[in-house]
Scaffold this motif. Structure first.
Motif: not given
Length: 62
Positions: A44, A51, A16, A18-19, A22-23, A46-47
């Motif tokens: 951008f 995290q 996934k 992510w922007n 937004e995250f 990756t998730a």
């Protein structure tokens, strides 16, 4: 070089993307943390990258 037919490629996304903005909004990270993550990854990421690199302050400590 190997030629790959478009029909043979999988339509499933493996990771996934992510922007970063937004995250940060979704996970209630502050503006400073968003700036830090954008400097680290760009717009951008990756998730998994987000995290593992997001610094969150504990909710019980103000």
């Amino acid at each position: 070089m190997e030629h790959v037919e478009a029909e043979k490629l999988s339509k499933h996304t493996v990771t996934k993307i992510w922007n970063v903005r937004e995250f940060c909004q979704l996970h209630q990270l502050g503006d400073k943390e968003e700036i830090r993550l954008r400097r680290l990854f760009g717009r951008f990421a990756t998730a998994s990258e987000l995290q593992h690199n997001a610094k969150r302050t504990p909710k019980w400590r103000y």
